[in-house]
Design a protein around this motif. Structure first.
Motif, PDB file in Angstrom:
ATOM      1  N   THR A 182      53.912  -1.050  79.738  1.00 21.25           N
ATOM      2  CA  THR A 182      53.623  -2.442  80.066  1.00 21.25           C
ATOM      3  C   THR A 182      52.582  -3.022  79.123  1.00 21.25           C
ATOM      4  N   GLN A 183      51.454  -2.339  78.955  1.00 19.79           N
ATOM      5  CA  GLN A 183      50.359  -2.807  78.093  1.00 19.79           C
ATOM      6  C   GLN A 183      49.517  -1.583  77.738  1.00 19.79           C
ATOM      7  N   PRO A 184      49.710  -1.027  76.535  1.00 20.49           N
ATOM      8  CA  PRO A 184      48.996   0.201  76.153  1.00 20.49           C
ATOM      9  C   PRO A 184      47.475   0.082  76.253  1.00 20.49           C
ATOM     10  N   ALA A 185      46.918  -1.043  75.851  1.00 24.41           N
ATOM     11  CA  ALA A 185      45.462  -1.202  75.910  1.00 24.41           C
ATOM     12  C   ALA A 185      44.981  -1.257  77.361  1.00 24.41           C
ATOM     13  N   GLY A 186      45.759  -1.843  78.252  1.00 23.11           N
ATOM     14  CA  GLY A 186      45.406  -1.875  79.663  1.00 23.11           C
ATOM     15  C   GLY A 186      45.434  -0.480  80.277  1.00 23.11           C
ATOM     16  N   THR A 236      35.356   2.333  70.492  1.00 23.49           N
ATOM     17  CA  THR A 236      35.418   0.892  70.313  1.00 23.49           C
ATOM     18  C   THR A 236      36.391   0.534  69.204  1.00 23.49           C
ATOM     19  N   ILE A 237      36.338   1.250  68.108  1.00 20.57           N
ATOM     20  CA  ILE A 237      37.269   0.999  67.001  1.00 20.57           C
ATOM     21  C   ILE A 237      38.701   1.247  67.462  1.00 20.57           C
ATOM     22  N   GLY A 238      38.923   2.317  68.235  1.00 25.62           N
ATOM     23  CA  GLY A 238      40.265   2.618  68.738  1.00 25.62           C
ATOM     24  C   GLY A 238      40.792   1.539  69.676  1.00 25.62           C
ATOM     25  N   VAL A 239      39.940   1.062  70.570  1.00 28.04           N
ATOM     26  CA  VAL A 239      40.343   0.018  71.516  1.00 28.04           C
ATOM     27  C   VAL A 239      40.676  -1.266  70.777  1.00 28.04           C
ATOM     28  N   ILE A 240      39.856  -1.629  69.820  1.00 25.93           N
ATOM     29  CA  ILE A 240      40.117  -2.851  69.035  1.00 25.93           C
ATOM     30  C   ILE A 240      41.428  -2.707  68.277  1.00 25.93           C
ATOM     31  N   ALA A 241      41.685  -1.532  67.711  1.00 29.46           N
ATOM     32  CA  ALA A 241      42.938  -1.328  66.977  1.00 29.46           C
ATOM     33  C   ALA A 241      44.155  -1.452  67.904  1.00 29.46           C
ATOM     34  N   ILE A 263      44.326  -3.128  70.743  1.00 34.94           N
ATOM     35  CA  ILE A 263      44.455  -4.529  71.152  1.00 34.94           C
ATOM     36  C   ILE A 263      45.105  -5.343  70.049  1.00 34.94           C
ATOM     37  N   MET A 264      44.714  -5.099  68.822  1.00 34.10           N
ATOM     38  CA  MET A 264      45.281  -5.865  67.704  1.00 34.10           C
ATOM     39  C   MET A 264      46.743  -5.541  67.476  1.00 34.10           C
ATOM     40  N   LEU A 265      47.155  -4.307  67.782  1.00 33.92           N
ATOM     41  CA  LEU A 265      48.538  -3.904  67.560  1.00 33.92           C
ATOM     42  C   LEU A 265      49.491  -4.324  68.678  1.00 33.92           C
ATOM     43  N   THR A 266      48.919  -4.700  69.831  1.00 38.13           N
ATOM     44  CA  THR A 266      49.807  -5.070  70.949  1.00 38.13           C
ATOM     45  C   THR A 266      50.078  -6.565  70.952  1.00 38.13           C
TER      46      THR A 266
END
Length: 140
Positions: free
Chosen positions: A89-93, A130-135, A137-140
């Motif tokens: 549904t949402q990988p970052a979520g 933090t870098i992983g989460v930002i990446a 979010i940017m990819l989704t």
């Protein structure tokens, strides 16, 4: 000849560390508990309306999903133990739900033991996360 005293996790503990640990644990439990009470929207977006939040303005004006669409649904799915569905549904979520669950355990440990070791470890790890989460979010 003297022997070392038995290990006691409460010796040398700090009240501030315990309070922060308890706060992190309680906030995480409250967030995941609230998410577990939600019924995930079958379409992948719209679960947040059960919390009294309005529909996504971005989606209404532009016709497509915003970068955060699906977070609440993914967290609700993860709180129900449906990690694959949450990730689809949402990988970052889904990642946010897992990090929150980890924070509950670490916060609980700090509150119980007074240990400051998790804080020292997490301080260095925070940059990579933090870098992983930002990446993500940017990819989704």
């Amino acid at each position: 000849m003297t022997s070392d005293p038995p290990y006691n996790p409460f010796v040398g503990c700090r009240t501030r560390a315990r309070l922060w640990g308890a706060a992190v644990c309680l906030v995480g439990v409250a967030a995941l508990g609230a998410a577990a009470t939600l019924d995930p929207d079958p379409g992948g977006i719209g679960t947040h309306t059960q919390l009294g939040v309005s529909q996504c303005v971005w989606r209404a004006e532009r016709g497509n999903a915003c970068p955060t669409c699906g977070y609440t649904t993914a967290i609700a799915l993860a709180a129900d133990g449906r990690l694959l569905a949450a990730t689809l549904t949402q990988p970052a979520g889904a990642m946010l739900a897992l990090v929150t669950a980890m924070a509950v355990w670490v916060g609980g440990w700090v509150a119980w033991s007074g240990s400051t070791a998790p804080g020292v470890v997490l301080a260095g790890w925070m940059r990579a996360r933090t870098i992983g989460v930002i990446a993500v979010i940017m990819l989704t």
